[in-house]
Structure formats: C-alpha cells, structure tokens
Design a protein around this motif. Structure first.
Motif, PDB file in Angstrom:
ATOM      1  N   ARG A 190      -7.228   5.631  -5.859  1.00  0.00           N
ATOM      2  CA  ARG A 190      -8.271   4.762  -6.423  1.00  0.00           C
ATOM      3  C   ARG A 190      -9.048   4.056  -5.308  1.00  0.00           C
ATOM      4  O   ARG A 190     -10.273   3.924  -5.376  1.00  0.00           O
ATOM      5  N   ILE A 191      -8.338   3.595  -4.303  1.00  0.00           N
ATOM      6  CA  ILE A 191      -8.987   2.977  -3.136  1.00  0.00           C
ATOM      7  C   ILE A 191      -9.925   3.982  -2.480  1.00  0.00           C
ATOM      8  O   ILE A 191     -11.092   3.680  -2.201  1.00  0.00           O
ATOM      9  N   LEU A 192      -9.421   5.184  -2.260  1.00  0.00           N
ATOM     10  CA  LEU A 192     -10.219   6.210  -1.598  1.00  0.00           C
ATOM     11  C   LEU A 192     -11.423   6.616  -2.440  1.00  0.00           C
ATOM     12  O   LEU A 192     -12.495   6.903  -1.898  1.00  0.00           O
ATOM     13  N   TRP A 193     -11.275   6.637  -3.749  1.00  0.00           N
ATOM     14  CA  TRP A 193     -12.405   6.949  -4.628  1.00  0.00           C
ATOM     15  C   TRP A 193     -13.509   5.908  -4.454  1.00  0.00           C
ATOM     16  O   TRP A 193     -14.688   6.251  -4.321  1.00  0.00           O
ATOM     17  N   LEU A 194     -13.141   4.644  -4.424  1.00  0.00           N
ATOM     18  CA  LEU A 194     -14.136   3.581  -4.269  1.00  0.00           C
ATOM     19  C   LEU A 194     -14.821   3.636  -2.908  1.00  0.00           C
ATOM     20  O   LEU A 194     -16.039   3.483  -2.808  1.00  0.00           O
ATOM     21  N   GLY A 235      -5.211  -5.317 -11.769  1.00  0.00           N
ATOM     22  CA  GLY A 235      -3.802  -5.019 -11.943  1.00  0.00           C
ATOM     23  C   GLY A 235      -3.038  -4.862 -10.649  1.00  0.00           C
ATOM     24  O   GLY A 235      -1.818  -4.871 -10.653  1.00  0.00           O
ATOM     25  N   VAL A 236      -3.745  -4.722  -9.519  1.00  0.00           N
ATOM     26  CA  VAL A 236      -3.056  -4.584  -8.247  1.00  0.00           C
ATOM     27  C   VAL A 236      -2.867  -5.976  -7.635  1.00  0.00           C
ATOM     28  O   VAL A 236      -3.766  -6.810  -7.677  1.00  0.00           O
ATOM     29  N   SER A 237      -1.680  -6.210  -7.103  1.00  0.00           N
ATOM     30  CA  SER A 237      -1.435  -7.481  -6.423  1.00  0.00           C
ATOM     31  C   SER A 237      -2.001  -7.410  -5.005  1.00  0.00           C
ATOM     32  O   SER A 237      -2.178  -6.322  -4.449  1.00  0.00           O
ATOM     33  N   ALA A 238      -2.260  -8.572  -4.431  1.00  0.00           N
ATOM     34  CA  ALA A 238      -2.763  -8.624  -3.057  1.00  0.00           C
ATOM     35  C   ALA A 238      -1.763  -7.973  -2.102  1.00  0.00           C
ATOM     36  O   ALA A 238      -2.143  -7.255  -1.177  1.00  0.00           O
ATOM     37  N   LYS A 239      -0.477  -8.197  -2.343  1.00  0.00           N
ATOM     38  CA  LYS A 239       0.573  -7.641  -1.481  1.00  0.00           C
ATOM     39  C   LYS A 239       0.551  -6.114  -1.513  1.00  0.00           C
ATOM     40  O   LYS A 239       0.577  -5.456  -0.459  1.00  0.00           O
ATOM     41  N   GLN A 292      -0.915  -0.722   0.697  1.00  0.00           N
ATOM     42  CA  GLN A 292      -1.523   0.593   0.506  1.00  0.00           C
ATOM     43  C   GLN A 292      -2.659   0.821   1.506  1.00  0.00           C
ATOM     44  O   GLN A 292      -2.760   1.894   2.095  1.00  0.00           O
ATOM     45  N   ILE A 293      -3.494  -0.199   1.718  1.00  0.00           N
ATOM     46  CA  ILE A 293      -4.579  -0.074   2.693  1.00  0.00           C
ATOM     47  C   ILE A 293      -4.008   0.088   4.096  1.00  0.00           C
ATOM     48  O   ILE A 293      -4.486   0.907   4.885  1.00  0.00           O
ATOM     49  N   GLN A 294      -2.965  -0.666   4.416  1.00  0.00           N
ATOM     50  CA  GLN A 294      -2.337  -0.565   5.743  1.00  0.00           C
ATOM     51  C   GLN A 294      -1.802   0.836   5.985  1.00  0.00           C
ATOM     52  O   GLN A 294      -1.941   1.385   7.077  1.00  0.00           O
ATOM     53  N   GLN A 295      -1.201   1.433   4.970  1.00  0.00           N
ATOM     54  CA  GLN A 295      -0.692   2.795   5.111  1.00  0.00           C
ATOM     55  C   GLN A 295      -1.827   3.790   5.348  1.00  0.00           C
ATOM     56  O   GLN A 295      -1.690   4.715   6.155  1.00  0.00           O
ATOM     57  N   LEU A 296      -2.959   3.594   4.660  1.00  0.00           N
ATOM     58  CA  LEU A 296      -4.119   4.460   4.879  1.00  0.00           C
ATOM     59  C   LEU A 296      -4.711   4.240   6.274  1.00  0.00           C
ATOM     60  O   LEU A 296      -5.154   5.193   6.917  1.00  0.00           O
ATOM     61  N   GLU A 297      -4.681   2.997   6.744  1.00  0.00           N
ATOM     62  CA  GLU A 297      -5.119   2.707   8.121  1.00  0.00           C
ATOM     63  C   GLU A 297      -4.190   3.391   9.125  1.00  0.00           C
ATOM     64  O   GLU A 297      -4.656   4.010  10.085  1.00  0.00           O
ATOM     65  N   ASP A 298      -2.884   3.254   8.916  1.00  0.00           N
ATOM     66  CA  ASP A 298      -1.901   3.841   9.827  1.00  0.00           C
ATOM     67  C   ASP A 298      -2.053   5.365   9.913  1.00  0.00           C
ATOM     68  O   ASP A 298      -1.798   5.955  10.964  1.00  0.00           O
ATOM     69  N   ALA A 299      -2.479   5.969   8.809  1.00  0.00           N
ATOM     70  CA  ALA A 299      -2.681   7.421   8.776  1.00  0.00           C
ATOM     71  C   ALA A 299      -4.032   7.824   9.368  1.00  0.00           C
ATOM     72  O   ALA A 299      -4.316   9.012   9.498  1.00  0.00           O
ATOM     73  N   GLY A 300      -4.852   6.835   9.713  1.00  0.00           N
ATOM     74  CA  GLY A 300      -6.155   7.129  10.299  1.00  0.00           C
ATOM     75  C   GLY A 300      -7.224   7.485   9.276  1.00  0.00           C
ATOM     76  O   GLY A 300      -8.296   7.959   9.644  1.00  0.00           O
TER      77      GLY A 300
END
Length: 117
Positions: free
Chosen positions: A29-33, A50-54, A59-67
């Motif tokens: 969903r993040i990637l779609w946006l 529905g998503v918490s800040a935590k 999830q964003i950090q994991q996508l950052e870590d993956a480049g």
C-alpha cells in the motif's frame, strides 16, 4: 540440473527473496501511494487509515533498508518533515508490482467464479 542445484534454488529461492522485501500488511500500500508522488509521513498515516505510527515507521524503515524507498528531510518555517519517495532502484519494482497486482485480480475473479458454481 542436479538435485543439489535444485535444492539450493529452493533454499535461496529468488522469488521468495523478492516477496520478503514487499511482504507486510502495509508495504504494498505504501509503494502504491509513492508511485504517484513523494509523501510526508503524516500524509501516509492519514491515507492508510488503520496503521499505527509504530508499524508504519517499521514498514518504511524496512523498505529504506532494502533500498526501495528514500527518506528526505525538509524544513519549512523551522519545522522538519520526513518525505518518502521511491529510489531509482525502487522504481524497478513498479512493473513487478503491476504484474503481481494484475495476477491477483485475475486470481481473485477466478476464485470468486469457482465459489459461485
């Protein structure tokens, strides 16, 4: 191919490696946006109700870590905002996600037809 090479493919499955990068309730969903434009963290959180800040942060950090995603800090009137967007490398994932999404639509329609028989 020898059995040993087949076993190694199962162990180091490239499809599984790819799915691990995008797995998670909110990542696709993040990637779609982000395909349309960069988003501030708060905008992502409001849009993805529905998503918490935590969890969103994780999830964003994991996508950052993956480049896949880049984080950029922007300061306006003394207030710093985090802005997220695809990396150039991450954009190579868009056609893959499109194909996966199209397959998912077909699969869903086929499954619904099968359930109505």
């Amino acid at each position: 191919m020898t059995a040993g090479r087949d076993d190694q493919k199962l162990f180091d499955c490239p499809a599984l490696s790819a799915l691990k990068v995008i797995s998670g309730k909110w990542k696709t969903r993040i990637l779609w946006l982000l395909r349309e434009r960069p988003y501030h963290f708060g905008d992502l959180r409001r849009t993805l109700s529905g998503v918490s800040a935590k969890v969103l942060t994780e999830q964003i950090q994991q996508l950052e870590d993956a480049g896949i995603v880049l984080r950029r800090e922007i300061t306006r009137n003394g207030v710093t905002f985090a802005d997220y967007q695809y990396s150039d490398y991450g954009r190579t994932l868009i056609p893959v996600l499109d194909s996966l999404g199209n397959w998912g639509l077909t699969h869903k329609a086929d499954a619904e037809r099968a359930n109505t028989r």
